[in-house]
Design a protein around this motif. Structure first.
Motif, short mmCIF file in Angstrom:
data_model
loop_
_atom_site.label_atom_id
_atom_site.label_comp_id
_atom_site.label_asym_id
_atom_site.label_seq_id
_atom_site.Cartn_x
_atom_site.Cartn_y
_atom_site.Cartn_z
N ASP A 146 0.81 -1.23 0.00
CA ASP A 146 0.00 0.00 0.00
C ASP A 146 0.84 1.27 0.00
N ASN A 152 -1.18 -0.19 -6.64
CA ASN A 152 -1.86 0.98 -6.10
C ASN A 152 -1.51 2.24 -6.87
N SER A 164 -4.65 4.55 -2.03
CA SER A 164 -3.98 3.25 -1.97
C SER A 164 -4.71 2.30 -1.03
N GLN A 165 -4.77 1.03 -1.44
CA GLN A 165 -5.45 0.01 -0.65
C GLN A 165 -4.43 -0.94 -0.01
#
Length: 307
Positions: A146, A152, A164-165
């Motif tokens: 992330d 991302n 962002s994950q």
């Protein structure tokens, strides 16, 4: 002129029976070395594991090992961590094997047809499968990070993601992330097995179907699928066995996280991490029985379909 007497039918049957018996004895004699190797490298370790599952053996224990009977299995039935690991592994297996079979069959059908550059296509599709699993898992772990992951970064730049994950650390996306990596890695192997099955189907059958006016869909349903059934069975068994024993991808991604433990990781952590050899052996036997159950389902289903 003297005539040669032909043996009577009972005499011919006796000679045939004796010949078959000699051939059977010769076959067993030729198989004995291989059977001895299999017994040494497979049957003996399995038998020892089963024996250890009925004991309270501990790693580097000071007290002697004692026989506890079915106590380890009774504890296993009430082990919530093991149940969670079983369902997590089965969920992973159903998702990955299903997608890999569908995608692998589609790829196999494409590369089995005649087109320019087919050889290059076959070589390129095997690249993900050729990468070692640990290397591929670590590579995808960096890509899904992330903070500095390219997945991302590309998603944010293309406005597919608002931010962002944390794909790996988020419990809602962790399983999907590891499934995606396994599907990317193993689909070429499935396609290769199915391609081998497609290439042994006689082309005359499709030519006759074209003459009879059968559509491509009917040819696939009535010719390709029935004749591809043995290859499909082998593919599904291989992939199910691998998926139910999955260890490396999950371990690289999550380590020993309780919410993402598979059956193999839990067995390894019990034996190596905690030192409970007897209880870990019971977990290993349970894994073996679960895998055998799935194999029996596949074989039974294919026999019913053939009948």
């Amino acid at each position: 002129m003297t005539s040669v007497a032909t043996p009577s039918p009972p005499t011919r049957r006796r000679r045939t029976t004796k010949l078959r018996r000699r051939q059977t004895r010769l076959a067993w004699l030729l198989l004995l070395p291989s059977l001895a190797v299999v017994a040494f490298v497979a049957i003996y370790p399995l038998g020892k594991t089963v024996y250890q599952s009925f004991t309270d053996q501990e790693f580097l224990a000071l007290e002697p090992t004692s026989w506890v009977g079915l106590q380890n299995y009774r504890d296993l039935l009430h082990d919530s961590v093991f149940r969670s690991a079983v369902w997590k592994t089965i969920e992973f297996t159903l998702i990955t094997v299903g997608f890999e079979f569908a995608l692998g069959l589609a790829i196999a059908l494409v590369v089995n047809s005649s087109f320019k550059g087919r050889g290059v296509m076959r070589a390129i599709m095997l690249v993900p499968w050729a990468i070692p699993t640990v290397v591929a898992a670590q590579m995808w772990k960096w890509m899904l990070d992330d903070t500095f992951g390219v997945i991302n970064d590309a998603g944010v730049r293309l406005h597919l993601l608002s931010h962002s994950q944390a794909w790996i650390s988020n419990p809602h996306t962790a399983l999907a992330a590891v499934c995606a990596v396994d599907i990317w890695k193993t689909t070429p192997f499935v396609a290769l097995l199915l391609l081998a099955g497609l290439q042994v189907i006689p082309g005359d059958l499709y030519e006759a179907a074209d003459v009879d006016g059968a559509s491509q869909l009917k040819q696939f349903w009535y010719i390709t699928l029935p004749l591809l059934a043995p290859a499909i069975l082998v593919t599904l068994i291989f992939r199910t066995l691998d998926a139910l024993r999955v260890f490396d991808v999950f371990y690289v991604f999550f380590g020993n996280r309780p919410d993402t433990q598979t059956m193999s990781i839990y067995a390894q952590d019990t034996i190596v991490g905690s030192g409970h050899v007897g209880y870990g052996a019971a977990i290993s036997v349970a894994i073996f029985l679960i895998i055998a159950f799935f194999v029996i389902i596949y074989v039974t289903f294919m026999r019913v379909t053939e009948d």
